[in-house]
Design an enzyme around this catalytic site. Structure first.
Site, PDB file in Angstrom:
ATOM      1  N   CYS A 165       0.805  -1.219   0.000  1.00 47.66           N
ATOM      2  CA  CYS A 165       0.000   0.000   0.000  1.00 47.66           C
ATOM      3  C   CYS A 165       0.839   1.271   0.000  1.00 47.66           C
ATOM      4  O   CYS A 165       0.303   2.365  -0.143  1.00 47.66           O
ATOM      5  CB  CYS A 165      -0.941  -0.018   1.195  1.00 47.66           C
ATOM      6  SG  CYS A 165      -1.948  -1.517   1.245  1.00 47.66           S
ATOM      7  N   HIS A 305      -2.420   7.576   7.082  1.00 52.06           N
ATOM      8  CA  HIS A 305      -2.723   6.294   6.449  1.00 52.06           C
ATOM      9  C   HIS A 305      -4.143   5.879   6.816  1.00 52.06           C
ATOM     10  O   HIS A 305      -4.892   5.423   5.965  1.00 52.06           O
ATOM     11  CB  HIS A 305      -1.707   5.253   6.881  1.00 52.06           C
ATOM     12  CG  HIS A 305      -1.838   3.942   6.178  1.00 52.06           C
ATOM     13  ND1 HIS A 305      -1.753   3.836   4.804  1.00 52.06           N
ATOM     14  CD2 HIS A 305      -2.056   2.686   6.644  1.00 52.06           C
ATOM     15  CE1 HIS A 305      -1.908   2.561   4.454  1.00 52.06           C
ATOM     16  NE2 HIS A 305      -2.096   1.852   5.549  1.00 52.06           N
ATOM     17  N   GLU A 316      -0.488   4.721  14.397  1.00 54.00           N
ATOM     18  CA  GLU A 316      -0.109   5.925  13.661  1.00 54.00           C
ATOM     19  C   GLU A 316      -0.250   7.175  14.521  1.00 54.00           C
ATOM     20  O   GLU A 316       0.600   8.073  14.474  1.00 54.00           O
ATOM     21  CB  GLU A 316      -0.949   6.059  12.391  1.00 54.00           C
ATOM     22  CG  GLU A 316      -0.511   7.199  11.494  1.00 54.00           C
ATOM     23  CD  GLU A 316      -1.220   7.222  10.148  1.00 54.00           C
ATOM     24  OE1 GLU A 316      -0.798   8.000   9.279  1.00 54.00           O
ATOM     25  OE2 GLU A 316      -2.203   6.461   9.962  1.00 54.00           O
ATOM     26  N   LYS A 337      -9.348   8.041   3.484  1.00 50.75           N
ATOM     27  CA  LYS A 337      -9.845   6.693   3.194  1.00 50.75           C
ATOM     28  C   LYS A 337     -11.253   6.481   3.732  1.00 50.75           C
ATOM     29  O   LYS A 337     -11.925   5.521   3.337  1.00 50.75           O
ATOM     30  CB  LYS A 337      -8.899   5.634   3.771  1.00 50.75           C
ATOM     31  CG  LYS A 337      -7.573   5.514   3.049  1.00 50.75           C
ATOM     32  CD  LYS A 337      -6.732   4.376   3.633  1.00 50.75           C
ATOM     33  CE  LYS A 337      -5.389   4.243   2.940  1.00 50.75           C
ATOM     34  NZ  LYS A 337      -4.461   5.346   3.307  1.00 50.75           N
ATOM     35  N   HIS A 342      -9.693   2.074   0.860  1.00 49.24           N
ATOM     36  CA  HIS A 342      -8.242   1.880   0.775  1.00 49.24           C
ATOM     37  C   HIS A 342      -7.907   1.403  -0.634  1.00 49.24           C
ATOM     38  O   HIS A 342      -8.194   0.259  -1.004  1.00 49.24           O
ATOM     39  CB  HIS A 342      -7.797   0.850   1.813  1.00 49.24           C
ATOM     40  CG  HIS A 342      -6.316   0.765   1.973  1.00 49.24           C
ATOM     41  ND1 HIS A 342      -5.428   1.476   1.186  1.00 49.24           N
ATOM     42  CD2 HIS A 342      -5.550   0.057   2.835  1.00 49.24           C
ATOM     43  CE1 HIS A 342      -4.197   1.203   1.548  1.00 49.24           C
ATOM     44  NE2 HIS A 342      -4.238   0.346   2.553  1.00 49.24           N
ATOM     45  N   PHE A 403       1.485  -3.653   3.963  1.00 48.11           N
ATOM     46  CA  PHE A 403       1.804  -4.995   4.447  1.00 48.11           C
ATOM     47  C   PHE A 403       3.277  -5.299   4.170  1.00 48.11           C
ATOM     48  O   PHE A 403       3.818  -4.929   3.133  1.00 48.11           O
ATOM     49  CB  PHE A 403       0.939  -6.037   3.741  1.00 48.11           C
ATOM     50  CG  PHE A 403      -0.494  -6.084   4.224  1.00 48.11           C
ATOM     51  CD1 PHE A 403      -0.920  -5.359   5.316  1.00 48.11           C
ATOM     52  CD2 PHE A 403      -1.427  -6.882   3.565  1.00 48.11           C
ATOM     53  CE1 PHE A 403      -2.232  -5.410   5.750  1.00 48.11           C
ATOM     54  CE2 PHE A 403      -2.741  -6.947   3.990  1.00 48.11           C
ATOM     55  CZ  PHE A 403      -3.141  -6.209   5.082  1.00 48.11           C
TER      56      PHE A 403
END
Length: 417
Positions: A165, A305, A316, A337, A342, A403
């Protein structure tokens, strides 16, 4: 060695909120959700039956049917977004030096739809290998960068970036580096992703990563809300024209903003879960600030994110507090998002575009779908819940994490000659 300054001179986007920069930005500032029930395949037996699809997209409006059949949906997106960005920057085959323009494009997965369909067709047969001759060229994730170069006759550096991502943010950082050191005058950069398919949705469902709020998809993406239950899969493409300042000025290009820094780190922790204390996220923000020669106090807005996962959002925020200290309470923070879902490998670039637009318009897009405060998150932070806010935005930072523990972020600021 003195680095060249780098600016943004063109933008293009296909997103769940609209198929142009203006439509996308209008959706963001008005708090529109791009989520709805899946139409790209029959999801009736899947645990998650909704997604943030790119809507009203017909590839044959942008290319002939024969060409469209030879390329995967993610490459179709990339080509359209690149067409928009090139036109926006005033670039065409007649007014460029093709040897000094490159393409660096990110994708987390590439042609998953093509891969799935070809394997399914093979499985229906008697074992005799009958594959489409375009199977491999449609599937490989570097093909989008290659197709853009062929479409616009761009013969500079050309490659793909994959870091889950974080892919398109890493692509932007690579483009920034190439331009800074004089390897090109212009880089077409960004990313594309289109994996809303049986394999994509089923795979992420098996990981228990996605929301299953099928009764209310519009509000399912809830970053920083106590009742968040996972991300919504999205699809998108975003393309930026990055250009050295001297080249942009020489040709009289309009300048949207300056790209002043970027950083990349690893969590070195887990294949999918973030470091619980946000160590990699902290380090990547510090690295970006150092690269930009900026202090934490210089940042006005962070596009986080913020995927709406229980662990990721908390990690985060811990990192933001560690990096920004008391200044964290003067920042605007938002997770777009909540509206786009996402978009995996394309998330970074469309969120960088949100930062560019925030800098240009002094407007912070909101984090929508906030209903219940999470007691684990500091209530004094300004998450820009539910409604856009006006404020001076001199500099904005965009975070993307993937990931495998990949972390990347970029910083943009108002252009000053």
């Amino acid at each position: 060695m003195e680095f060249k300054r780098v600016v943004v001179t063109g933008m293009g986007a296909l997103t769940p909120l609209g198929n142009s920069i203006d439509e996308y930005w209008n959706g963001l500032v008005n708090g529109v959700s791009g989520a709805d029930m899946i139409t790209l395949f029959d999801a009736s037996k899947f645990r998650t039956k909704f997604a943030c699809e790119v809507k009203n997209f017909d590839a044959t409006q942008y290319m002939d049917k024969k060409e469209a059949r030879k390329i995967d949906r993610f490459t179709q997106f990339a080509l359209v977004a690149s067409d928009q960005a090139m036109a926006d920057a005033g670039l065409n085959k007649e007014n460029i030096n093709p040897d000094r323009i490159g393409v660096v494009l990110g994708s987390g997965i590439g042609g998953l739809i093509t891969f799935q369909n070809e394997v399914q067709e093979f499985a229906k047969g008697d074992g005799t290998p009958r594959f489409n001759p375009f199977f491999i060229p449609k599937m490989i994730l570097d093909i989008a960068a290659g197709q853009i170069s062929m479409r616009h006759n761009l013969r500079g550096p050309n490659y793909a970036v994959v870091s889950a991502c974080a892919s398109s943010t890493n692509a932007i950082i690579d483009a920034l580096t190439l331009l800074r050191i004089g390897k090109a005058d212009i880089i077409v950069t960004g990313g594309s992703e289109a994996v809303i398919s049986e394999a994509g949705v089923g795979g992420f469902n098996a990981m228990k990563a996605m929301s299953e709020r099928n009764d209310d998809p519009k509000t399912a993406s809830r970053p920083y809300d106590k009742d968040r239950d996972g991300f919504i899969m999205g699809e998108a493409a975003g393309v930026l024209i990055l250009e050295t300042l001297e080249h942009a000025k020489a040709r009289g290009a309009k300048i949207y903003c300056e790209v002043v820094g970027g950083g990349a780190t690893a969590d070195a922790h887990h294949i999918t879960a973030p470091h619980p204390e946000g160590l990699g996220a902290k380090n990547v923000m510090l690295a970006s600030l150092a690269d930009a020669n900026m202090k934490p106090e210089d940042i006005d807005y962070i596009n986080t994110h913020g995927t709406s996962t229980p662990l990721g959002d908390i990690a985060e925020v811990k990192a933001i507090l560690d990096v920004f200290g008391d200044h964290a309470y003067k920042l605007n923070i938002s997770a777009t998002k909540s509206m786009t879902g996402h978009c995996l490998g394309a998330a970074g670039v469309i969120e960088a575009i949100a930062c560019i637009q925030a800098v240009r318009t002094d407007t912070i897009p909101p984090t929508i779908n906030h209903f219940t405060d999470d007691p684990e998150l500091d209530p004094k932070l300004n998450f820009t819940f539910n409604k856009a806010q006006k404020r001076t935005v001199n500099a904005a930072l965009s975070n993307t994490f993937g990931f495998g523990g990949h972390n990347a972020c970029v910083i943009v600021k108002k252009f000053q000659d």
